[in-house]
Design a protein around this motif. Sequence first.
Motif, PDB file in Angstrom:
ATOM      1  N   UNK A 120      38.460 -13.948  61.198  1.00  0.00           N
ATOM      2  CA  UNK A 120      37.983 -13.755  62.573  1.00  0.00           C
ATOM      3  C   UNK A 120      36.814 -12.773  62.663  1.00  0.00           C
ATOM      4  N   UNK A 121      36.614 -11.937  61.645  1.00  0.00           N
ATOM      5  CA  UNK A 121      35.517 -10.979  61.701  1.00  0.00           C
ATOM      6  C   UNK A 121      34.334 -11.416  60.842  1.00  0.00           C
ATOM      7  N   UNK A 122      34.352 -12.640  60.361  1.00  0.00           N
ATOM      8  CA  UNK A 122      33.312 -13.115  59.460  1.00  0.00           C
ATOM      9  C   UNK A 122      32.039 -13.433  60.243  1.00  0.00           C
ATOM     10  N   UNK A 123      30.890 -13.202  59.629  1.00  0.00           N
ATOM     11  CA  UNK A 123      29.613 -13.378  60.332  1.00  0.00           C
ATOM     12  C   UNK A 123      29.149 -14.832  60.396  1.00  0.00           C
ATOM     13  N   UNK A 124      29.238 -15.561  59.271  1.00  0.00           N
ATOM     14  CA  UNK A 124      28.606 -16.880  59.238  1.00  0.00           C
ATOM     15  C   UNK A 124      29.177 -17.898  60.227  1.00  0.00           C
ATOM     16  N   UNK A 125      30.499 -17.895  60.463  1.00  0.00           N
ATOM     17  CA  UNK A 125      30.982 -18.866  61.451  1.00  0.00           C
ATOM     18  C   UNK A 125      30.214 -18.795  62.775  1.00  0.00           C
ATOM     19  N   UNK A 126      29.868 -17.590  63.219  1.00  0.00           N
ATOM     20  CA  UNK A 126      29.181 -17.483  64.514  1.00  0.00           C
ATOM     21  C   UNK A 126      27.792 -18.107  64.472  1.00  0.00           C
ATOM     22  N   UNK A 127      26.993 -17.742  63.494  1.00  0.00           N
ATOM     23  CA  UNK A 127      25.630 -18.279  63.494  1.00  0.00           C
ATOM     24  C   UNK A 127      25.660 -19.780  63.206  1.00  0.00           C
ATOM     25  N   UNK A 128      26.608 -20.226  62.385  1.00  0.00           N
ATOM     26  CA  UNK A 128      26.686 -21.665  62.091  1.00  0.00           C
ATOM     27  C   UNK A 128      27.111 -22.460  63.327  1.00  0.00           C
ATOM     28  N   UNK A 129      27.984 -21.879  64.154  1.00  0.00           N
ATOM     29  CA  UNK A 129      28.365 -22.538  65.413  1.00  0.00           C
ATOM     30  C   UNK A 129      27.166 -22.652  66.341  1.00  0.00           C
ATOM     31  N   UNK A 130      26.418 -21.546  66.475  1.00  0.00           N
ATOM     32  CA  UNK A 130      25.273 -21.566  67.385  1.00  0.00           C
ATOM     33  C   UNK A 130      24.231 -22.584  66.928  1.00  0.00           C
ATOM     34  N   UNK A 131      24.141 -22.794  65.609  1.00  0.00           N
ATOM     35  CA  UNK A 131      23.177 -23.769  65.077  1.00  0.00           C
ATOM     36  C   UNK A 131      23.735 -25.189  65.126  1.00  0.00           C
ATOM     37  N   UNK A 132      24.927 -25.357  65.684  1.00  0.00           N
ATOM     38  CA  UNK A 132      25.615 -26.665  65.749  1.00  0.00           C
ATOM     39  C   UNK A 132      25.681 -27.319  64.379  1.00  0.00           C
ATOM     40  N   UNK A 133      26.058 -26.519  63.391  1.00  0.00           N
ATOM     41  CA  UNK A 133      26.147 -27.020  62.011  1.00  0.00           C
ATOM     42  C   UNK A 133      27.328 -27.957  61.850  1.00  0.00           C
ATOM     43  N   UNK A 134      27.255 -28.708  60.760  1.00  0.00           N
ATOM     44  CA  UNK A 134      28.368 -29.580  60.396  1.00  0.00           C
ATOM     45  C   UNK A 134      28.883 -29.155  59.027  1.00  0.00           C
ATOM     46  N   UNK A 135      30.168 -29.387  58.813  1.00  0.00           N
ATOM     47  CA  UNK A 135      30.792 -28.994  57.556  1.00  0.00           C
ATOM     48  C   UNK A 135      31.295 -30.261  56.880  1.00  0.00           C
ATOM     49  N   UNK A 136      30.808 -30.467  55.658  1.00  0.00           N
ATOM     50  CA  UNK A 136      31.201 -31.671  54.933  1.00  0.00           C
ATOM     51  C   UNK A 136      32.256 -31.303  53.895  1.00  0.00           C
ATOM     52  N   UNK A 137      33.267 -32.111  53.770  1.00  0.00           N
ATOM     53  CA  UNK A 137      34.312 -31.846  52.786  1.00  0.00           C
ATOM     54  C   UNK A 137      34.725 -33.156  52.118  1.00  0.00           C
ATOM     55  N   UNK A 138      35.343 -32.992  50.946  1.00  0.00           N
ATOM     56  CA  UNK A 138      35.802 -34.154  50.188  1.00  0.00           C
ATOM     57  C   UNK A 138      37.266 -33.942  49.838  1.00  0.00           C
ATOM     58  N   UNK A 139      38.051 -34.988  50.002  1.00  0.00           N
ATOM     59  CA  UNK A 139      39.470 -34.941  49.637  1.00  0.00           C
ATOM     60  C   UNK A 139      39.837 -36.212  48.909  1.00  0.00           C
ATOM     61  N   UNK A 140      41.126 -36.390  48.623  1.00  0.00           N
ATOM     62  CA  UNK A 140      41.576 -37.580  47.895  1.00  0.00           C
ATOM     63  C   UNK A 140      41.207 -38.883  48.619  1.00  0.00           C
ATOM     64  N   UNK A 142      38.451 -39.465  50.299  1.00  0.00           N
ATOM     65  CA  UNK A 142      37.012 -39.580  50.544  1.00  0.00           C
ATOM     66  C   UNK A 142      36.477 -38.386  51.312  1.00  0.00           C
ATOM     67  N   UNK A 143      35.241 -38.547  51.842  1.00  0.00           N
ATOM     68  CA  UNK A 143      34.608 -37.390  52.474  1.00  0.00           C
ATOM     69  C   UNK A 143      34.589 -37.524  53.986  1.00  0.00           C
ATOM     70  N   UNK A 144      34.425 -36.375  54.649  1.00  0.00           N
ATOM     71  CA  UNK A 144      34.245 -36.395  56.099  1.00  0.00           C
ATOM     72  C   UNK A 144      33.309 -35.253  56.483  1.00  0.00           C
ATOM     73  N   UNK A 145      32.670 -35.427  57.632  1.00  0.00           N
ATOM     74  CA  UNK A 145      31.776 -34.396  58.140  1.00  0.00           C
ATOM     75  C   UNK A 145      32.268 -34.016  59.532  1.00  0.00           C
ATOM     76  N   UNK A 146      32.565 -32.734  59.699  1.00  0.00           N
ATOM     77  CA  UNK A 146      33.076 -32.278  60.996  1.00  0.00           C
ATOM     78  C   UNK A 146      32.068 -31.334  61.633  1.00  0.00           C
ATOM     79  N   UNK A 147      32.101 -31.281  62.954  1.00  0.00           N
ATOM     80  CA  UNK A 147      31.265 -30.282  63.620  1.00  0.00           C
ATOM     81  C   UNK A 147      31.892 -28.916  63.352  1.00  0.00           C
TER      82      UNK A 147
END
Lengths: 278, 161
Positions: A120-140, A142-147
Motif C-alpha cells: 500500500x505504500x509502494x510508489x509505482x502503482x500510483x504513477x502506473x495507474x495515472x498513466x492507465x498502464x496495463x499489466x500483462x501476465x502469463x499462466x498455465x 496462456x496470457x492476459x492483459x489487465x488494466x
Amino acid sequence: MYPAEFDYHRPESVSDAIKLLQENPEAKLLAGGHSLLPVMKLRLAQPSALVDISRISDLKGVREDGDTIVIGAMTTYSELMGSDVIKQKLPCLIDAADNVGDVQVRNMGTIGGACAHCDPASDFPAILLALESEIKSVGPNGERTQSSSEFFMDMFTPKLEPDEVVTEIRIPNVSNIAKATYIKFAHPASGYAIVGIGAVRTNDGNVQLSVTGSVPIAARLSAVESEISGKDLSDDNIKAAAEKATEGLDFVGDIHASDEYRAHLTKVYARRALESLK
Amino acid sequence: MKHEITVTVNGTKHTSEVDSRMLLVHYIRDVLNLTGTHVGCDTSQCGACTILFNGKAVKCCTMLAAQADGAEIMTIEGLAKNGDLHPIQEGFWEEHGLQCGFCTPGMIMASYDLLQRIPNPDEQQIRHNLEGNLCRCTGYQNIVKSVQFASKKMSGAPGDD
Ligand SMILES: Cc1cc2nc3c(=O)[nH]c(=O)nc-3n(C[C@H](O)[C@H](O)[C@H](O)COP(=O)(O)OP(=O)(O)OC[C@H]3O[C@@H](n4cnc5c(N)ncnc54)[C@H](O)[C@@H]3O)c2cc1C
Ligand code: FES
Ligand code: FES
C-alpha cells in the motif's frame, strides 16, 4: 536473521517458472527480493521454494511497441532510470523511481515485483495507474492483459493466480501525454510514501490522478478527475478539485500518521500535483 | 537444499556449496572470511553490508548467496591496490569521514557506485545517493567532504581506480 528453509530454483524461461510454481503450490517467485526477503527473514512469509526469475532476459528491458512503452517485469528501477526511451518519453517514471528507497534498493528492486507485491505504500502503482498502464501476465492457461486498476486489487493482493507470472507493464498512448508527474510525502526514516500522487494531463484535456500510501491500495482519484477534466488549470479550479480528493476513499492510519492526517495530506498533494500539470 | 555457486570476489573465483537460505552477507563474511562487509541492522536499512554486485551497490543482507551465482563482487577488501588506498578510502582518512568505522565499508562502496555514475556530484547529489547508508557517529558533514575529496582526486587522475 535466517529465513526458514526453502528450495531455490532458477528457471531459464517463463514457462519453466510456471511449471515450478505448479509443482510447488507453496512456492513464490523471487524478483529483486527487496520486499520478499525482508519478510522471509522476519518469518512473516515461509514459502517452500523460491523461483528466481530475475535473470530471464525476455523479462528485462524497455522497448517501444508503436505508441506503447513496454517495461519488462524484471527491469530494475536503476535500469529503468538508465533507459533512453524513458528519459525522452516518460521522464515522470524517472522522478518516481528516484524516489524509491535508496540506490541499493533501486539496483535490486524491479517494476514487476513492485506491482505484484501491491504494497500500500509502494510508489509505482500510483504513477502506473495515472498513466492507465496495463499489466500483462502469463499462466498455465496462456496470457492476459489487465488494466492497472483491475490488477491492483487490494493490500498485498494483485489480481493474479498463484501460478501466474507478470511479464510486462505496458503504458499506452504515450504521445497523448502532455505532462505527467509523481510527488510524494515520504516517511523520513523508511522513505516509503505516507502519501504519493501520480498525475497525468493528456493532450485532449483529460486529467488522471491516483494516490498511494494513504489508502489500502493505490487508487484513482475519480472525483478530482471529473471535477477538473476539460477545465483550465486555474488556481480556483485546482483548489475546488483537490478538495474532492478524499471522496469515495477509505484512509489508513498507523503509528506514523493517522487516517485524518493522511486524508488531509492527500488533498494537499493532489493540489500540488495538479499545479505541476499546468 | 544445497547449491553449487561460483562467484568472483575481488578478482578471485570461488566455488562453494551453499544452502538455499544462506544470505550473501554471511557467505562473504563467514565462508570467504571477508569481514570488512558489516552487518548493522540486518533489515535492509543501514547500508553497512553494501558491496558492489556486478558493478552496482547492493545491500547483501537482503540477498541470497544463491542469487550471486556467476556474479562479480567487489567488497571493501578489493579497493586498495598493493597497499595503496583507493582515493575514496583516502578521502575518508583525510577528511575524518569516520569515527567508529562501522558504517565506513558500506559508505565507501556506495560512494564508489555514485562516483562511477556521477564523477563530480554536488553536495545534494552526494546526500541523495548515500541515503541508504546510516552513520551513527560521524555526522554526514565529513562524509560528504570525503566523497568530494575522492571526486576531485579521481577526476585529476583518470583511470586511477
Ligand atoms: C530499505 C527499503 C526501502 C524501500 N523503499 C521503497 C520506497 O520508498 N518505495 C517503494 O515503492 N518501494 C520501496 N521498497 C520496496 C522495493 O521497491 C521493492 O524492491 C519492490 O517493491 C519489490 O520488487 P522486488 O523486485 O524486490 O520484488 P520481490 O521482493 O522479489 O517480490 C515481491 C513479491 O512479488 C512477487 N513477484 C515478483 N515478481 C513477480 C512476477 N513477475 N510475477 C508475479 N509475482 C511476482 C513475489 O513472489 C513476491 O511476493 C523498499 C525496499 C527496501 C528494502
Ligand atoms: S545490514 Fe544490510 S542494510 Fe543494514
Ligand atoms: S563512523 Fe561510526 S557509524 Fe559511521
